[in-house]
Scaffold this motif. Structure first.
Motif, mmCIF file in Angstrom:
data_model
loop_
_atom_site.group_PDB
_atom_site.id
_atom_site.type_symbol
_atom_site.label_atom_id
_atom_site.label_comp_id
_atom_site.label_asym_id
_atom_site.label_seq_id
_atom_site.Cartn_x
_atom_site.Cartn_y
_atom_site.Cartn_z
ATOM 1 N N VAL A 82 0.748 -1.075 0.067
ATOM 2 C CA VAL A 82 0.059 0.061 0.102
ATOM 3 C C VAL A 82 0.865 1.301 -0.017
ATOM 4 O O VAL A 82 1.638 1.359 0.926
ATOM 5 C CB VAL A 82 -1.013 -0.081 1.241
ATOM 6 N N THR A 83 0.878 2.115 -0.948
ATOM 7 C CA THR A 83 1.481 3.395 -1.073
ATOM 8 C C THR A 83 1.316 4.141 0.281
ATOM 9 O O THR A 83 0.423 4.288 0.554
ATOM 10 C CB THR A 83 0.980 4.106 -2.260
ATOM 11 N N PRO A 84 2.492 4.712 0.686
ATOM 12 C CA PRO A 84 2.547 5.297 1.879
ATOM 13 C C PRO A 84 1.458 6.774 1.903
ATOM 14 O O PRO A 84 1.088 7.255 0.650
ATOM 15 C CB PRO A 84 3.880 5.991 2.243
ATOM 16 N N THR A 85 0.993 7.182 3.082
ATOM 17 C CA THR A 85 0.202 8.407 3.012
ATOM 18 C C THR A 85 1.541 9.504 3.048
ATOM 19 O O THR A 85 2.256 9.512 4.105
ATOM 20 C CB THR A 85 -0.570 8.482 4.309
ATOM 21 N N TRP A 86 1.382 10.605 2.480
ATOM 22 C CA TRP A 86 2.309 11.603 2.284
ATOM 23 C C TRP A 86 2.035 12.555 3.325
ATOM 24 O O TRP A 86 1.083 12.939 3.834
ATOM 25 C CB TRP A 86 2.487 12.291 0.865
ATOM 26 N N ALA A 87 3.217 13.167 3.792
ATOM 27 C CA ALA A 87 3.019 14.375 4.879
ATOM 28 C C ALA A 87 2.400 15.641 4.261
ATOM 29 O O ALA A 87 2.507 15.771 3.017
ATOM 30 C CB ALA A 87 4.482 14.650 5.256
ATOM 31 N N ALA A 88 2.098 16.432 4.978
ATOM 32 C CA ALA A 88 1.399 17.921 4.683
ATOM 33 C C ALA A 88 2.134 18.482 3.577
ATOM 34 O O ALA A 88 3.544 18.434 3.812
ATOM 35 C CB ALA A 88 0.948 18.586 5.834
ATOM 36 N N ASN A 89 1.606 18.762 2.579
ATOM 37 C CA ASN A 89 2.094 19.847 1.434
ATOM 38 C C ASN A 89 3.071 19.070 0.629
ATOM 39 O O ASN A 89 3.495 19.788 -0.519
ATOM 40 C CB ASN A 89 3.164 21.048 2.157
ATOM 41 N N TRP A 90 2.765 17.800 0.593
ATOM 42 C CA TRP A 90 3.622 16.884 -0.437
ATOM 43 C C TRP A 90 2.371 16.333 -1.215
ATOM 44 O O TRP A 90 1.486 15.742 -0.638
ATOM 45 C CB TRP A 90 4.496 15.740 0.270
ATOM 46 N N THR A 91 2.294 16.277 -2.571
ATOM 47 C CA THR A 91 1.381 15.798 -3.632
ATOM 48 C C THR A 91 2.159 14.772 -4.558
ATOM 49 O O THR A 91 2.990 15.115 -5.059
ATOM 50 C CB THR A 91 0.609 16.765 -4.239
ATOM 51 N N ALA A 92 1.587 13.609 -4.727
ATOM 52 C CA ALA A 92 2.294 12.514 -5.670
ATOM 53 C C ALA A 92 1.712 13.045 -6.844
ATOM 54 O O ALA A 92 0.377 13.427 -7.458
ATOM 55 C CB ALA A 92 1.816 11.134 -5.391
ATOM 56 N N GLU A 93 2.589 13.211 -7.871
ATOM 57 C CA GLU A 93 2.375 13.746 -9.185
ATOM 58 C C GLU A 93 2.016 12.560 -10.390
ATOM 59 O O GLU A 93 1.984 12.917 -11.178
ATOM 60 C CB GLU A 93 3.408 14.653 -9.644
ATOM 61 N N ASN A 94 2.371 11.398 -9.855
ATOM 62 C CA ASN A 94 1.961 10.444 -10.590
ATOM 63 C C ASN A 94 1.451 9.239 -9.691
ATOM 64 O O ASN A 94 1.533 9.239 -8.299
ATOM 65 C CB ASN A 94 3.291 9.615 -11.493
ATOM 66 N N THR A 95 0.830 8.212 -10.148
ATOM 67 C CA THR A 95 0.216 7.052 -9.319
ATOM 68 C C THR A 95 1.303 5.942 -9.328
ATOM 69 O O THR A 95 1.328 5.386 -10.259
ATOM 70 C CB THR A 95 -1.066 6.699 -9.961
ATOM 71 N N PRO A 96 1.786 5.649 -8.040
ATOM 72 C CA PRO A 96 2.888 4.936 -8.036
ATOM 73 C C PRO A 96 2.363 3.357 -8.121
ATOM 74 O O PRO A 96 1.421 3.147 -7.647
ATOM 75 C CB PRO A 96 3.525 4.966 -6.826
ATOM 76 N N SER A 97 3.070 2.404 -8.861
ATOM 77 C CA SER A 97 2.630 1.089 -8.932
ATOM 78 C C SER A 97 4.013 0.262 -8.830
ATOM 79 O O SER A 97 5.155 0.720 -8.998
ATOM 80 C CB SER A 97 1.968 0.855 -10.337
ATOM 81 N N ASN A 98 3.743 -1.167 -8.844
ATOM 82 C CA ASN A 98 5.003 -2.063 -8.595
ATOM 83 C C ASN A 98 5.502 -2.043 -9.956
ATOM 84 O O ASN A 98 5.005 -2.341 -10.950
ATOM 85 C CB ASN A 98 4.256 -3.481 -8.307
ATOM 86 N N LEU A 99 7.055 -1.616 -10.106
ATOM 87 C CA LEU A 99 7.492 -1.731 -11.425
ATOM 88 C C LEU A 99 8.145 -2.981 -11.642
ATOM 89 O O LEU A 99 8.732 -3.261 -12.795
ATOM 90 C CB LEU A 99 8.644 -0.579 -11.130
ATOM 91 N N GLY A 100 7.797 -4.076 -10.661
ATOM 92 C CA GLY A 100 8.561 -5.358 -11.198
ATOM 93 C C GLY A 100 10.000 -5.489 -11.310
ATOM 94 O O GLY A 100 10.432 -6.199 -12.222
ATOM 95 N N VAL A 101 10.789 -4.944 -10.655
ATOM 96 C CA VAL A 101 12.232 -5.037 -10.331
ATOM 97 C C VAL A 101 12.541 -6.314 -10.117
ATOM 98 O O VAL A 101 12.066 -7.084 -9.208
ATOM 99 C CB VAL A 101 12.924 -3.944 -9.384
ATOM 100 N N THR A 102 13.718 -6.898 -10.748
ATOM 101 C CA THR A 102 13.897 -8.258 -10.835
ATOM 102 C C THR A 102 15.507 -8.133 -10.289
ATOM 103 O O THR A 102 16.125 -7.254 -10.168
ATOM 104 C CB THR A 102 13.900 -9.060 -12.113
ATOM 105 N N ASN A 103 15.915 -9.539 -10.364
ATOM 106 C CA ASN A 103 17.563 -9.536 -10.074
ATOM 107 C C ASN A 103 18.529 -9.179 -11.073
ATOM 108 O O ASN A 103 19.745 -9.149 -10.908
ATOM 109 C CB ASN A 103 17.919 -11.127 -9.654
ATOM 110 N N SER A 104 17.769 -8.969 -12.137
ATOM 111 C CA SER A 104 18.760 -8.305 -13.288
ATOM 112 C C SER A 104 18.589 -7.132 -13.614
ATOM 113 O O SER A 104 17.465 -6.370 -13.316
ATOM 114 C CB SER A 104 18.237 -9.340 -14.788
ATOM 115 N N TRP A 105 19.778 -6.365 -13.850
ATOM 116 C CA TRP A 105 19.666 -4.935 -14.153
ATOM 117 C C TRP A 105 18.908 -4.513 -15.331
ATOM 118 O O TRP A 105 18.692 -5.141 -16.248
ATOM 119 C CB TRP A 105 20.766 -4.299 -14.253
ATOM 120 N N ALA A 106 17.796 -3.492 -15.192
ATOM 121 C CA ALA A 106 16.965 -2.741 -16.063
ATOM 122 C C ALA A 106 16.623 -1.476 -15.956
ATOM 123 O O ALA A 106 16.971 -1.083 -14.601
ATOM 124 C CB ALA A 106 15.603 -3.752 -16.036
ATOM 125 N N GLU A 107 15.934 -0.717 -16.788
ATOM 126 C CA GLU A 107 15.881 0.556 -16.701
ATOM 127 C C GLU A 107 14.200 0.683 -16.468
ATOM 128 O O GLU A 107 13.585 0.127 -17.148
ATOM 129 C CB GLU A 107 16.311 1.402 -17.731
#
Length: 331
Positions: free
Chosen positions: A151-176
């Motif tokens: 569950v994405t954290p709740t942000w402190a006052a005056n901070w706003t997320a400019e995108n909707t974070p989601s699981n990027l699927g990072v693996t054991n191999s380097w990727a961008e």
């Protein structure tokens, strides 16, 4: 909003050639504070590798290193080694107001390379945050509540997320990984990029490695901008630098004819600091006479020493390699 995790994307539109990357030390080459941060130096909401802050659900959640585990062609990454299991953690960088002129209502791209070890770090997210409070006076602990597993954290006052974070699927191999955000919060004063592990089932000894972090105002993402090391170092020194750090280094000496006299040493900084009056601190073991910092500006400081031991020869010197004067002007 868009996300891409394909390495090798070839950008079509370079923007601001030379300084399009709003992130400083995105490839973690500069390490003025040191290259390893373990218990006592890796607490929540503390700076580590230049311009980067660790945020974690408690202290000593991860050890931090300037690592040499890198994708092909790289030199360094930041290594985050789980030391307290089942806790969320991540890295954040704040961008000062002067460097985001023109970002309001524009698209930005956040890109970085990453990999994990083991199997417990399975949910890595990234967000571009907008600060709408007083410019350059940010709440550095942007997390109000870390939340449950995934569950994405709740942000402190005056901070706003400019995108909707989601699981990027990072693996054991380097990727961008690339994340697009529209900076449409009202009256943006600062930006931050936050890359974090959103798992609460992490295992001791598992690593998250991150490098080549880039934030750019652009309609398409471009390849990582690797500036000359001297340029990158000076960009970092606007916010933090150390002067000295040598064993038995004599900073000044002189002969006083009376106890009321002083010897002065004027020290110029290697770069102009962000604030007109940075915080100047003496760190480590020093020998000689009592010292006072005066005339602190964004370009230099004057050190007064002496004045307490009567007439005679005096000097001011370091007593170890971990002895220095620290000049800090972080956000």
């Amino acid at each position: 909003m868009g996300i891409s995790s394909a390495m090798g994307w070839q950008a079509l539109v370079p923007a601001g050639f030379g300084f399009r990357n709003l992130i400083i030390n995105g490839d973690f080459r500069v390490a003025q504070r040191g290259t390893s941060f373990v218990s006592g130096a890796n607490n929540d909401d503390t700076y580590n590798l230049d311009r980067w802050t660790i945020l974690s659900d408690g202290n000593d959640v991860v050890d931090i290193t300037q690592a040499t585990d890198v994708p092909t062609g790289g030199l360094y990454s930041i290594g985050l080694d789980v030391e307290t299991a089942n806790k969320k953690f991540g890295i954040i960088q704040f961008v000062e107001q002067q460097n985001i002129v023109g970002v309001q209502n524009k698209n930005v791209w956040l890109s970085f390379k990453a990999r994990t070890t083991g199997s417990s770090i399975s949910n890595v997210k990234a967000v571009v945050l907008a600060w709408t409070g007083t410019a350059d006076t940010v709440t550095s602990d942007v997390v109000s509540a870390w939340g449950a597993d995934g569950v994405t954290p709740t942000w402190a006052a005056n901070w706003t997320a400019e995108n909707t974070p989601s699981n990027l699927g990072v693996t054991n191999s380097w990727a961008e990984y690339r994340v697009q955000a529209l900076c449409d919060a009202s009256n943006i004063k600062n930006l931050a990029v936050f890359i974090w592990c959103d798992d609460t089932s992490t295992t001791l000894g598992d690593f998250l490695y991150v490098t080549d972090v880039q934030l750019e105002i652009n309609e398409v993402p471009t390849n990582f901008e690797r500036r000359p090391i001297q340029t990158e170092l000076q960009l970092c020194q606007r916010y933090y630098h150390r002067i000295g750090n040598a064993n038995l280094g004599i900073w000044g000496a002189g002969y006083l004819s009376a106890a009321s006299q002083y010897v002065t040493v004027h020290v110029n900084y290697p770069a102009t600091t962000r604030q007109d009056t940075p915080t100047v601190t003496k760190v480590g073991s020093w020998g000689g006479s009592a010292t006072t910092f005066t005339g602190i500006t964004n370009k230099s400081v004057t050190i007064y020493f002496g004045g307490s031991s009567g007439a005679g020869y005096i000097e001011f010197y370091t007593l170890g390699t971990s002895t220095y004067i620290e000049v800090s002007s972080e956000l």
